[in-house]
Design a protein around this motif. Structure first.
Motif, mmCIF file in Angstrom:
data_model
loop_
_atom_site.group_PDB
_atom_site.id
_atom_site.type_symbol
_atom_site.label_atom_id
_atom_site.label_comp_id
_atom_site.label_asym_id
_atom_site.label_seq_id
_atom_site.Cartn_x
_atom_site.Cartn_y
_atom_site.Cartn_z
ATOM 1 N N GLY A 167 0.871 -0.882 0.252
ATOM 2 C CA GLY A 167 -0.380 -0.124 0.198
ATOM 3 C C GLY A 167 0.639 1.282 -0.094
ATOM 4 O O GLY A 167 0.133 2.585 0.360
ATOM 5 N N ILE A 168 2.256 1.298 0.729
ATOM 6 C CA ILE A 168 2.527 2.082 -0.037
ATOM 7 C C ILE A 168 2.802 3.284 -1.470
ATOM 8 O O ILE A 168 3.092 2.069 -2.344
ATOM 9 C CB ILE A 168 4.474 1.718 0.341
ATOM 10 C CG1 ILE A 168 4.648 1.382 1.257
ATOM 11 C CG2 ILE A 168 5.387 3.265 0.029
ATOM 12 C CD1 ILE A 168 4.539 2.685 2.618
ATOM 13 N N GLU A 169 2.605 3.990 -1.315
ATOM 14 C CA GLU A 169 2.897 5.293 -2.694
ATOM 15 C C GLU A 169 4.497 6.064 -2.696
ATOM 16 O O GLU A 169 4.537 6.249 -1.436
ATOM 17 C CB GLU A 169 0.823 6.047 -2.726
ATOM 18 C CG GLU A 169 -0.354 5.359 -2.964
ATOM 19 C CD GLU A 169 -1.095 6.662 -2.717
ATOM 20 O OE1 GLU A 169 -0.733 7.277 -3.702
ATOM 21 O OE2 GLU A 169 -1.941 6.140 -2.528
ATOM 22 N N TYR A 170 4.150 5.832 -3.978
ATOM 23 C CA TYR A 170 5.212 6.609 -4.005
ATOM 24 C C TYR A 170 5.003 8.484 -5.136
ATOM 25 O O TYR A 170 4.499 7.959 -6.419
ATOM 26 C CB TYR A 170 6.467 5.815 -5.080
ATOM 27 C CG TYR A 170 6.835 4.426 -3.976
ATOM 28 C CD1 TYR A 170 7.703 4.924 -3.258
ATOM 29 C CD2 TYR A 170 5.914 3.564 -3.950
ATOM 30 C CE1 TYR A 170 8.079 3.502 -2.143
ATOM 31 C CE2 TYR A 170 5.980 1.926 -3.263
ATOM 32 C CZ TYR A 170 6.894 2.502 -2.652
ATOM 33 O OH TYR A 170 7.249 1.106 -1.942
ATOM 34 N N PRO B 78 1.020 6.244 8.806
ATOM 35 C CA PRO B 78 0.544 4.866 9.126
ATOM 36 C C PRO B 78 0.659 3.641 8.597
ATOM 37 O O PRO B 78 0.975 3.304 10.204
ATOM 38 C CB PRO B 78 -0.253 5.591 9.229
ATOM 39 C CG PRO B 78 -0.443 7.274 8.783
ATOM 40 C CD PRO B 78 0.530 7.124 7.977
ATOM 41 N N LEU B 79 0.769 3.353 7.358
ATOM 42 C CA LEU B 79 1.604 1.940 7.381
ATOM 43 C C LEU B 79 2.705 1.345 7.698
ATOM 44 O O LEU B 79 3.158 0.517 7.836
ATOM 45 C CB LEU B 79 1.406 2.224 5.969
ATOM 46 C CG LEU B 79 0.558 2.259 5.222
ATOM 47 C CD1 LEU B 79 0.061 2.369 3.291
ATOM 48 C CD2 LEU B 79 -0.613 1.391 5.477
ATOM 49 N N LEU B 80 3.375 2.325 8.448
ATOM 50 C CA LEU B 80 5.185 2.520 8.617
ATOM 51 C C LEU B 80 4.992 2.060 9.412
ATOM 52 O O LEU B 80 6.358 2.601 10.274
ATOM 53 C CB LEU B 80 5.962 2.713 7.950
ATOM 54 C CG LEU B 80 6.454 3.312 6.488
ATOM 55 C CD1 LEU B 80 6.855 4.919 5.651
ATOM 56 C CD2 LEU B 80 7.420 2.269 5.934
ATOM 57 N N GLY B 81 3.738 2.290 10.581
ATOM 58 C CA GLY B 81 4.266 2.414 12.176
ATOM 59 C C GLY B 81 4.394 3.512 13.029
ATOM 60 O O GLY B 81 5.395 4.058 13.560
ATOM 61 N N LEU B 82 3.893 4.907 12.308
ATOM 62 C CA LEU B 82 4.620 5.797 12.958
ATOM 63 C C LEU B 82 2.978 7.198 12.659
ATOM 64 O O LEU B 82 2.851 7.969 12.166
ATOM 65 C CB LEU B 82 4.681 6.748 11.903
ATOM 66 C CG LEU B 82 6.449 6.556 11.422
ATOM 67 C CD1 LEU B 82 7.582 6.531 10.318
ATOM 68 C CD2 LEU B 82 7.601 6.348 12.910
#
Length: 397
Positions: A57-60, A130-134
């Protein structure tokens, strides 16, 4: 994002984006610009940020932001540095960008604020963090220098100025980057107990320290993958002396204070060729961070080695050296550039890894001259001895 575009991204995750761009007309239902950014971004992340690439789900962002972002090894180094310097309090990153460095450093702080003037990058940060736990990270869309002027005092401010000019060309000088961190130095040291500035590895670190007007407490020259990646300056208003210099590469760090290190390296005698040709010597090539630091006198005194010549930056010793900051080789033999001598030294060798240090021809030309293919387990160094003779060293790891 619509299903057609998402399906296209998944189906072409490993494809060449340049070829895909030529096929845009065949996929009218696909947001091709967005799709190409995501495909290129995922491919870059697998190389540079594998922990990001592993998160669904990460967007670049567009290519330029991926190009300037830190690789994971360098980002983890900065995270460890931030934890040592501060270990809590408030982190402010005034040049957010992709947020790679921020995502690693933020975990060492009680509060973390990402500041970026491009709304598109801020939107990506709000989605990705948020996906990275932040999930607790604050995202602020603002000019970093303006935010710095308005903010309260933080534990640490981080700045990675953009190294491209208005025309899109690369810039390296501190004053040519955006923001100009030299001009912001008084604010950086006023607003934070520590400020960490990331600069181009192309800069001379001594001039960079001078440009920052006596505020630099630590210099970190960081290499990864056999290449010097970045120059980090740690700034503080406190009178702590320094700067200490840290040459980091592949998990090892050589640290020293310039005033305590010998300036001149100990050089081998110019008649060493015959002894090298007989074998039994160890050859050392410093890692890129040490090469960038130029601390060759320190290397000689700390590790008991000799430099082959003042400008050759290859080192030798009779016995092995533990912990040398670079690559170590065993010298099999050595030769002048005399054709018969070279033939004896190579002994029918067909392929080798060829490099040059202070030598009158590039490595590709030396390889051609020796009639060798690239690769194998043998390493050949073309270099110059203290008597100015050009020699070839044949070695193995």
């Amino acid at each position: 994002m619509d299903k057609d575009t998402l399906d296209f991204i998944e189906a072409n995750a490993g494809s060449d984006v340049r070829l895909l761009a030529l096929q845009a007309g065949k996929h009218p239902g696909v947001d091709m610009m967005y799709a190409l950014d995501q495909i290129a971004g995922r491919q870059a992340a697998r190389r540079k940020l594998p922990s990001w690439a592993a998160v669904g789900g990460i967007e670049y962002p567009p290519h330029i932001s991926m190009e300037q972002c830190s690789g994971e090894e360098a980002a983890r180094y900065k995270a460890a540095l931030a934890a040592r310097l501060c270990g809590g309090g408030w982190l402010v990153d005034i040049t957010g960008g992709l947020g790679a460095d921020f995502s690693f450093m933020a975990r060492a702080f009680d509060r973390a604020t990402y500041v970026e003037r491009q709304e598109r990058l801020c939107a990506l940060a709000r989605h990705n963090f948020p996906l990275l736990g932040l999930g607790g990270a604050e995202v602020v869309c603002a000019d970093g220098a303006d935010y710095l002027r308005r903010m309260g005092r933080a534990a640490m401010v981080y700045a990675d100025p953009a190294r491209r000019g208005a025309s899109g060309g690369r810039t390296f000088a501190i004053a040519d980057c955006t923001p100009d961190v030299a001009a912001l130095r008084p604010l950086l040291t006023e607003k934070a107990a520590r400020a960490v500035v990331k600069l181009s590895p192309m800069l001379d670190w001594r001039k960079a320290v001078a440009d920052m007007g006596g505020s630099v407490r630590e210099v970190h020259i960081v290499s990864a993958g056999g290449e010097c990646k970045e120059l980090l300056l740690v700034l503080s208003a406190e009178g702590e002396g320094g700067p200490d210099v840290h040459c980091a590469s592949g998990g090892s760090v050589l640290s020293y204070r310039p005033g305590d290190a010998p300036d001149a390296p100990k050089c081998a005698d110019g008649t060493i060729l015959g002894s090298l040709a007989a074998g039994g010597w160890h050859l050392y090539e410093p890692n890129p961070s040490v090469m960038k630091a130029g601390c060759f006198g320190l290397v000689c005194s700390r590790y008991g080695v000799e430099q082959l010549a003042p400008n050759s930056h290859l080192f030798v010793s009779r016995g092995g050296v533990e912990g040398f900051p670079g690559r170590e080789f065993a010298v099999r033999t050595a030769s002048t550039m005399n054709r018969k001598s070279l033939k004896r030294a190579l002994g029918g060798l067909r392929r080798a890894n060829v490099a040059v240090r202070n030598f009158p021809m590039p490595a590709v030309e030396l390889r051609r001259r020796l009639g060798l293919a690239d690769g194998g387990d043998t390493y050949i160094f073309g270099t110059t001895l203290a008597d100015r003779s050009h020699v070839v060293l044949v070695a193995e790891k």
